[in-house]
Write a protein that holds these residues in place. Structure first.
Motif, mmCIF file in Angstrom:
data_model
loop_
_atom_site.group_PDB
_atom_site.id
_atom_site.type_symbol
_atom_site.label_atom_id
_atom_site.label_comp_id
_atom_site.label_asym_id
_atom_site.label_seq_id
_atom_site.Cartn_x
_atom_site.Cartn_y
_atom_site.Cartn_z
ATOM 1 N N HIS A 240 -10.509 -21.146 -28.632
ATOM 2 C CA HIS A 240 -11.532 -20.492 -29.390
ATOM 3 C C HIS A 240 -10.850 -19.698 -30.463
ATOM 4 O O HIS A 240 -11.522 -19.547 -31.373
ATOM 5 N N THR A 297 -21.818 -21.047 -31.769
ATOM 6 C CA THR A 297 -21.724 -19.855 -30.840
ATOM 7 C C THR A 297 -22.737 -20.406 -29.642
ATOM 8 O O THR A 297 -23.930 -20.491 -29.764
ATOM 9 N N TYR A 298 -22.432 -20.320 -28.367
ATOM 10 C CA TYR A 298 -23.108 -20.756 -27.348
ATOM 11 C C TYR A 298 -23.587 -19.458 -26.371
ATOM 12 O O TYR A 298 -24.380 -19.668 -25.448
ATOM 13 N N SER A 299 -22.821 -18.482 -26.516
ATOM 14 C CA SER A 299 -23.130 -17.335 -25.773
ATOM 15 C C SER A 299 -22.622 -16.075 -26.344
ATOM 16 O O SER A 299 -21.905 -15.953 -27.341
ATOM 17 N N ASN A 300 -23.165 -15.026 -25.853
ATOM 18 C CA ASN A 300 -22.678 -13.570 -26.512
ATOM 19 C C ASN A 300 -21.718 -13.129 -25.786
ATOM 20 O O ASN A 300 -21.203 -12.143 -26.296
ATOM 21 N N HIS A 301 -21.255 -13.736 -24.609
ATOM 22 C CA HIS A 301 -20.010 -13.261 -23.979
ATOM 23 C C HIS A 301 -18.784 -13.934 -24.235
ATOM 24 O O HIS A 301 -18.995 -15.285 -24.483
ATOM 25 N N ILE A 302 -17.982 -13.374 -24.788
ATOM 26 C CA ILE A 302 -16.695 -14.015 -25.471
ATOM 27 C C ILE A 302 -16.136 -15.183 -24.418
ATOM 28 O O ILE A 302 -15.636 -16.197 -25.153
ATOM 29 N N ASP A 305 -18.356 -18.016 -23.820
ATOM 30 C CA ASP A 305 -18.335 -18.860 -25.155
ATOM 31 C C ASP A 305 -17.503 -19.819 -25.155
ATOM 32 O O ASP A 305 -17.534 -21.007 -25.507
ATOM 33 N N MET A 325 -27.260 -22.196 -24.628
ATOM 34 C CA MET A 325 -27.211 -20.835 -25.021
ATOM 35 C C MET A 325 -27.437 -20.013 -23.785
ATOM 36 O O MET A 325 -28.501 -19.932 -23.209
ATOM 37 N N TYR A 327 -27.204 -16.180 -22.494
ATOM 38 C CA TYR A 327 -27.094 -14.765 -22.779
ATOM 39 C C TYR A 327 -26.769 -13.934 -21.587
ATOM 40 O O TYR A 327 -27.373 -14.049 -20.501
ATOM 41 N N VAL A 330 -25.211 -6.971 -21.004
ATOM 42 C CA VAL A 330 -24.049 -6.162 -21.159
ATOM 43 C C VAL A 330 -24.174 -5.387 -20.000
ATOM 44 O O VAL A 330 -22.937 -5.103 -19.126
#
Length: 446
Positions: A240, A297-302, A305, A325, A327, A330
């Motif tokens: 990454h 980017t495939y996810s908001n979580h690194i 992702d 995708m 999500y 948080v």
């Protein structure tokens, strides 16, 4: 006195039965009608205790009771065959061995045969009470020291180790049943009684050793799996970061020439050369598309992702259409290692299944997510194509990898991890359309 001993024996046997049957609620999912089957089981145990204590042959009684225990557990809990065999043989064998220590001991002390002890109601009832006391003490020792719940769950997940322990434990029961035949052939001698007592003691120690050894191997297997997951996590994080590095380097190279190109555009606009300025802007745009890498980017979580980035690269190598995708809110408290544990197993299995599809045009892997704000659930769905043949074992697809001792528990670990977060895992196999789907549901606080 005899009636008191009989009632005490039946109460102790029921206490042992209740403790045994309720213990598994902590480790296994219960089936519909659980309490009805539980009540029926206690009634059967009460009847069987009275019958076994009076008239039933110990051989037929032990084998019949083994079948009854397995059937009871099957109706009450979602267990596979090896789990049923292990728990059923544990219950019956331990009880039989405890009885096998006390009865010959009584016969030796009284200078009588075992048959005499069995037919003397007072002696037999007292021996039965002592046997149950020994069994209850061993049961507590076994469940708390030798095989506590958390460790036993690891053995339950290791199919190969559990199979070895369950079969060997059942063979020990069969061995003692065979040795016990000697009393029908005039071998009711002091040395035979002593040998029988020692054999039962050895069986207890062997059982404890086997279970402890199986647990230790299962823990080592999961530790190896955990180490591999950590290595995957580190590798994917490096990939990454390398992807980001290539992106920033390509952007830096573009930025180096951007200032000069924009100066030229301003000069053309000032000179009224609008068509040339427009062509220059098109050139800048084309240059940016060619030189600046696009970082998907495939996810908001690194961490997720990175797992999906790695899956995308593997899909490209195997000509698999990939879309994702996912999500992750948080508010969902999930550790990074759990993210890797769940999704690396799922993506690896999905890609392995897709790669077996003959037609490249039919290969696909899709990951989606949705949040239901009304009931507070996050749903992550992963679908992939497969070749149409899924060997299922206890609701889980059987691994086809070479090292099944490690890889075979992958989905079980995923299921346990999801459930430890209060979630659920559902598997749907569409053999007609050749689509394999896994749904993960996580509770979230919105």
């Amino acid at each position: 006195m005899t009636i008191l001993l009989r009632n005490l024996a039946e109460c102790l046997f029921l206490a042992y039965s209740i403790s045994f049957l309720l213990y598994h609620r902590k480790s296994f999912s219960v089936r519909p009608g659980y309490w009805i089957y539980f009540s029926i089981a206690l009634l059967i145990h009460f009847s069987f205790s009275a019958g076994w204590g009076l008239a039933l042959s110990s051989h037929y009684g032990a084998l019949a009771f083994l079948g009854i225990i397995i059937l009871e557990l099957k109706c009450m809990y979602k267990m596979n065959m090896m789990q049923l065999l292990f728990e059923g043989s544990y219950f019956v064998a331990s009880l039989y061995w405890a009885r096998g220590i006390v009865l010959p001991s009584f016969a030796l002390c009284l200078g009588q045969s075992v048959q005499w002890v069995r037919h003397d109601e007072s002696c037999y009832r007292l021996a039965w009470v002592i046997s149950l006391c020994i069994m209850l003490l061993y049961h507590e020792l076994f469940r708390r020291v030798i095989a506590p719940q958390q460790k036993m769950e690891k053995l339950y997940r290791s199919h190969e180790q559990l199979r070895f322990v369950a079969i060997f434990q059942t063979m020990l029961l069969g061995y003692m049943l065979f040795i016990n035949l000697g009393r029908y052939y005039g071998l009711d001698l002091p040395w035979y009684k002593l040998t029988y007592i020692v054999s039962c003691v050895i069986c207890f120690f062997t059982q404890g050793f086997l279970v402890k050894h199986g647990i230790r191997i299962s823990i080592l297997i999961e530790a190896e799996m955990h180490k591999q997951l950590l290595q995957k996590q580190l590798s994917r994080q490096l990939q990454h970061y390398n992807a980001y590095q290539k992106y920033t380097e390509s952007f830096r190279a573009f930025k180096h020439d951007y200032k000069n190109m924009m100066t030229s555009v301003k000069s053309l606009l000032s000179a009224g050369e609008y068509s040339k300025a427009e062509r220059m802007l098109d050139t800048i745009h084309d240059t940016m598309q060619k030189q600046v890498l696009v970082h998907k980017t495939y996810s908001n979580h690194i961490i997720l992702d990175t797992v999906l980035q790695d899956a995308a690269n593997m899909c490209e190598e195997h000509s698999i259409r990939f879309s994702a995708m996912a999500y992750i809110p948080v508010v969902l408290e999930i550790a990074d290692i759990d993210i890797v544990r769940i999704f690396s197993n799922l993506t690896d299995n999905a890609i392995e299944a897709c790669a077996k599809v003959a037609s490249e045009s039919e290969r696909f892997l899709s990951v989606t997510s949705s949040v239901n704000k009304e009931n507070g659930w996050l749903t992550v769905e992963m679908s992939n194509s497969f070749h149409g043949e899924a060997n299922m074992r206890n609701g889980m697809p059987k691994s086809t990898k070479e090292n099944q001792e490690i890889h075979g528990i992958g989905l079980s670990v995923v299921s346990d991890t999801v459930e430890s977060l209060g979630g659920l895992m559902k598997i749907d196999v569409n053999h007609q359309e050749k689509i394999f789907t896994i749904k993960l549901l996580f509770p979230i606080s919105l």
